[in-house]
Design an enzyme around this catalytic site. Structure first.
Site, PDB file in Angstrom:
ATOM      1  N   LYS A 145      29.958 123.000 -36.516  1.00 12.60           N
ATOM      2  CA  LYS A 145      30.898 122.920 -35.394  1.00 12.60           C
ATOM      3  C   LYS A 145      30.153 122.834 -34.066  1.00 12.60           C
ATOM      4  CE  LYS A 145      35.167 125.024 -33.634  1.00 12.60           C
ATOM      5  NZ  LYS A 145      35.917 123.771 -33.775  1.00 12.60           N
ATOM      6  N   ALA A 152      20.746 121.500 -32.407  1.00 11.50           N
ATOM      7  CA  ALA A 152      20.787 120.280 -31.598  1.00 11.50           C
ATOM      8  C   ALA A 152      19.698 120.280 -30.530  1.00 11.50           C
ATOM      9  CB  ALA A 152      22.161 120.134 -30.954  1.00 11.50           C
ATOM     10  N   GLY A 187      24.605 128.557 -33.535  1.00  8.86           N
ATOM     11  CA  GLY A 187      23.656 127.971 -34.480  1.00  8.86           C
ATOM     12  C   GLY A 187      23.524 126.468 -34.318  1.00  8.86           C
ATOM     13  N   CYS A 188      24.640 125.803 -34.089  1.00  9.17           N
ATOM     14  CA  CYS A 188      24.637 124.342 -33.945  1.00  9.17           C
ATOM     15  C   CYS A 188      23.984 123.929 -32.626  1.00  9.17           C
ATOM     16  CB  CYS A 188      26.066 123.806 -34.045  1.00  9.17           C
ATOM     17  SG  CYS A 188      26.840 124.192 -35.637  1.00  9.17           S
ATOM     18  N   THR A 189      24.181 124.726 -31.593  1.00  7.62           N
ATOM     19  CA  THR A 189      23.541 124.455 -30.306  1.00  7.62           C
ATOM     20  C   THR A 189      22.030 124.593 -30.446  1.00  7.62           C
ATOM     21  OG1 THR A 189      25.472 125.227 -29.081  1.00  7.62           O
ATOM     22  CG2 THR A 189      23.382 125.176 -27.894  1.00  7.62           C
TER      23      THR A 189
END
Length: 256
Positions: A101, A111, A106-108
């Site tokens: 998401k 990325a 975690g995704c930030t």
């Protein structure tokens, strides 16, 4: 005086005969019937009446058919595209990292790790993309806020995510990374942590550079330099050694 007629009671119904016990022959016949039904159902499934088997997840070393693989997805700016189109546009292949998401911690982190390593990872011609089920709006906000140098792919139906083996059942996305070269050969296909997915690509790039260095032939020496070295060698061979020079002097002295 009138005569009173009495009504006769209706006779009681005859009792039902006792149920017959099922004979051994009847039991065998019933079992045969059930077996035939089961075989018929299996045969119908084999003839395609059931859903087709799901393709196996691609693994490293597989060569996939890029045409139609994973269906159609959309970039964060609204452009429709496919994996084949992305591979065709790249110089040497495509790296896709998946994240559950946009804009979550975690995704930030994941990325931004790809952002910080973007230049060394793409020097060899690989193109990098992020992939999630997020909407173009959510991914555009994510890309802008984190200043990501690569496009984000939107796959709300998870068709491409499923095709590369990173769809979570029954719903969701597994964090991971997938890489494929220009010929459709799978270079990476694995789940991983934010740092783990980046490190997997770094390792792939290092191995590719090492292999390319081994394959490069030794640089040929320019013709002019080769001629000059040959002339110098000839001159050196023509010069007398110290011993030869002293002998020549002795000869000269005795001749006098």
């Amino acid at each position: 005086m009138p005569v009173e007629l009495r009504k006769r009671k209706a006779p009681a119904p005859a009792p039902e005969p006792p149920a017959r016990k099922q004979s051994k022959t009847s039991k065998v016949a019933a079992k045969v019937k059930e077996s035939v039904k089961s075989k018929t159902a299996k045969s119908a499934a084999a003839n395609g009446s059931s859903k087709p088997a799901k393709p196996a997840k691609p693994v490293v070393g597989d060569t996939i058919t890029l045409d139609g693989f994973g269906g159609e997805v959309e970039t964060n700016d609204g452009t429709k595209t496919t994996l084949k189109a992305l591979v065709d546009e790249s110089k040497s292949g495509v790296v896709i990292f998946t994240y559950p998401k946009a804009s979550t911690p975690g995704c930030t982190n994941q990325a931004c790790l790809f952002r910080d390593s973007y230049e060394p990872l793409t020097e060899g011609g690989l193109a990098i993309y992020g992939l999630s089920t997020d909407s173009p709006k959510a991914n555009t906000t994510f890309k802008t806020k984190q200043k990501l140098p690569y496009p984000l792919l939107c796959d709300p139906s998870a068709t491409l995510i499923d095709a590369i083996g990173l769809k979570k059942s029954p719903k969701g996305t597994t964090r991971g990374v997938f890489a494929v070269d220009k010929d459709g050969k799978v270079l990476l296909a694995e789940p991983g942590s934010p740092a783990g997915t980046v490190n997997a690509v770094k390792k792939l790039v290092d191995e590719s550079e090492g292999a390319a260095a081994k394959e490069e032939p030794a640089a040929e020496e320019p013709a002019e330099e080769a001629d000059e070295k040959a002339d110098e060698k000839a001159d050196d061979e023509a010069k007398p050694t110290n011993g030869e020079a002293s002998e020549e002097k002795k000869d000269d002295g005795s001749a006098e």
